[in-house]
Design a protein around this motif. Structure first.
Motif, PDB file in Angstrom:
ATOM      1  N   PHE A 165       3.842  -7.332  -2.602  1.00 44.89           N
ATOM      2  CA  PHE A 165       3.983  -6.325  -3.652  1.00 44.89           C
ATOM      3  C   PHE A 165       4.370  -7.038  -4.936  1.00 44.89           C
ATOM      4  O   PHE A 165       4.644  -8.239  -4.936  1.00 44.89           O
ATOM      5  CB  PHE A 165       5.026  -5.256  -3.262  1.00 44.89           C
ATOM      6  CG  PHE A 165       6.409  -5.793  -3.013  1.00 44.89           C
ATOM      7  CD1 PHE A 165       6.735  -6.379  -1.791  1.00 44.89           C
ATOM      8  CD2 PHE A 165       7.394  -5.722  -3.984  1.00 44.89           C
ATOM      9  CE1 PHE A 165       8.010  -6.883  -1.554  1.00 44.89           C
ATOM     10  CE2 PHE A 165       8.673  -6.219  -3.754  1.00 44.89           C
ATOM     11  CZ  PHE A 165       8.976  -6.801  -2.529  1.00 44.89           C
ATOM     12  N   SER A 199      -3.711  -0.846   2.135  1.00 42.50           N
ATOM     13  CA  SER A 199      -2.694  -0.601   1.119  1.00 42.50           C
ATOM     14  C   SER A 199      -1.948   0.676   1.445  1.00 42.50           C
ATOM     15  O   SER A 199      -2.517   1.598   2.033  1.00 42.50           O
ATOM     16  CB  SER A 199      -3.341  -0.453  -0.253  1.00 42.50           C
ATOM     17  OG  SER A 199      -4.010  -1.639  -0.570  1.00 42.50           O
ATOM     18  N   GLN A 250       7.248   1.136  -3.234  1.00 37.32           N
ATOM     19  CA  GLN A 250       6.237   0.399  -4.006  1.00 37.32           C
ATOM     20  C   GLN A 250       4.893   0.414  -3.277  1.00 37.32           C
ATOM     21  O   GLN A 250       4.854   0.483  -2.063  1.00 37.32           O
ATOM     22  CB  GLN A 250       6.648  -1.084  -4.147  1.00 37.32           C
ATOM     23  CG  GLN A 250       7.984  -1.330  -4.766  1.00 37.32           C
ATOM     24  CD  GLN A 250       7.956  -1.121  -6.259  1.00 37.32           C
ATOM     25  OE1 GLN A 250       6.933  -1.340  -6.903  1.00 37.32           O
ATOM     26  NE2 GLN A 250       9.059  -0.669  -6.808  1.00 37.32           N
ATOM     27  N   VAL A 276       2.224  -1.391  -1.507  1.00 39.29           N
ATOM     28  CA  VAL A 276       2.290  -2.650  -0.769  1.00 39.29           C
ATOM     29  C   VAL A 276       0.944  -2.899  -0.084  1.00 39.29           C
ATOM     30  O   VAL A 276       0.316  -1.966   0.405  1.00 39.29           O
ATOM     31  CB  VAL A 276       3.418  -2.587   0.295  1.00 39.29           C
ATOM     32  CG1 VAL A 276       3.407  -3.807   1.196  1.00 39.29           C
ATOM     33  CG2 VAL A 276       4.778  -2.452  -0.383  1.00 39.29           C
ATOM     34  N   THR A 277       0.504  -4.147  -0.133  1.00 38.81           N
ATOM     35  CA  THR A 277      -0.714  -4.514   0.579  1.00 38.81           C
ATOM     36  C   THR A 277      -0.337  -5.257   1.848  1.00 38.81           C
ATOM     37  O   THR A 277       0.465  -6.192   1.807  1.00 38.81           O
ATOM     38  CB  THR A 277      -1.601  -5.419  -0.303  1.00 38.81           C
ATOM     39  OG1 THR A 277      -1.886  -4.723  -1.507  1.00 38.81           O
ATOM     40  CG2 THR A 277      -2.901  -5.750   0.397  1.00 38.81           C
ATOM     41  N   ALA A 287      11.081  -3.440  -2.079  1.00 42.45           N
ATOM     42  CA  ALA A 287       9.713  -3.051  -1.725  1.00 42.45           C
ATOM     43  C   ALA A 287       9.587  -1.552  -1.466  1.00 42.45           C
ATOM     44  O   ALA A 287       8.500  -0.983  -1.526  1.00 42.45           O
ATOM     45  CB  ALA A 287       9.267  -3.814  -0.472  1.00 42.45           C
TER      46      ALA A 287
END
Lengths: 106, 96
Positions: free
Chosen positions: A98, A46, A33, A35-36, A30
């Motif tokens: 993600f 986000s 990246q 990511v929410t 992760a």
């Protein structure tokens, strides 16, 4: 006196290690990246995951364990604008997600 | 600490490679294949394979997990797919 290591203890430890390994690989994947995060009150934000802090297990105990995680994120998008860097407390996070490509797939 | 966080690694292990529905705080519900459950935070890692899209990974934090219901067992293909998601290279399927 060290506690006796039973077969049961060995099996539990081996399982614990395998589960933990996969979790750490998840966090590694992760990193960097988009990511929410879903926070309390169903707030969605986000960000780019910088680092996740998870204890090694020795800190847990007594406490409710929920403060056990924290996320350092970059470019956090909030209704008030973009925060260049921020720290999210684990107990405020319900879930994060993600995407990743399956590189090995033909 | 909630009931889910009090389980043992051997309990959590029974959820790996199962398709589950996770009920989380504030009436959130998530579905996917269980990749792992972190033995420290009890966080559940779910994977899903939407068609023609990248793998979707969801991590439900242990403190927010209320209930986990098993819906389906993974077939061999899905198990292999799950085990390869994060492995740096080809490796064997997860078997403790």
């Amino acid at each position: 006196e060290p506690p006796e290591v039973t077969e049961m203890t060995k099996a539990t430890q081996a399982t614990r290690a395998a589960l933990r390994r996969r979790f750490l690989l998840t966090l590694a994947a992760a990193r960097g990246q988009p990511v929410t995060f879903v926070l309390c009150q169903r707030v969605r934000v986000s960000a780019v995951l910088g680092a996740a802090w998870v204890p090694d297990g020795t800190e847990v105990g007594g406490h409710n364990g929920s403060a056990a995680v924290a996320f350092q994120v970059d470019a956090l998008q909030t209704p008030l604008g973009v925060q260049r860097a921020a720290l999210l407390r684990g107990r405020d996070v319900v879930v994060f997600g993600f995407q990743m490509a399956e590189k090995w797939r033909k | 600490m909630n009931d889910w966080q009090k389980k043992s690694p051997l309990d959590w292990e029974t959820y790996v490679n199962k398709r589950v529905k996770v009920a989380a705080e504030e009436k959130n519900e998530y579905e996917g294949w269980v990749l792992t459950v972190d033995p420290v935070s009890a966080s559940v890692v779910l994977a899903d394979f939407p068609e023609n899209e990248p793998v979707s990974i969801l991590v439900v934090l242990g403190h927010a997990v209320q209930e986990v219901n098993i819906m389906q067992d993974a077939d061999d293909d899905t198990k292999a797919r799950l085990s390869r998601i994060f492995e740096p290279e080809e490796s064997k399927a997860y078997s403790p």
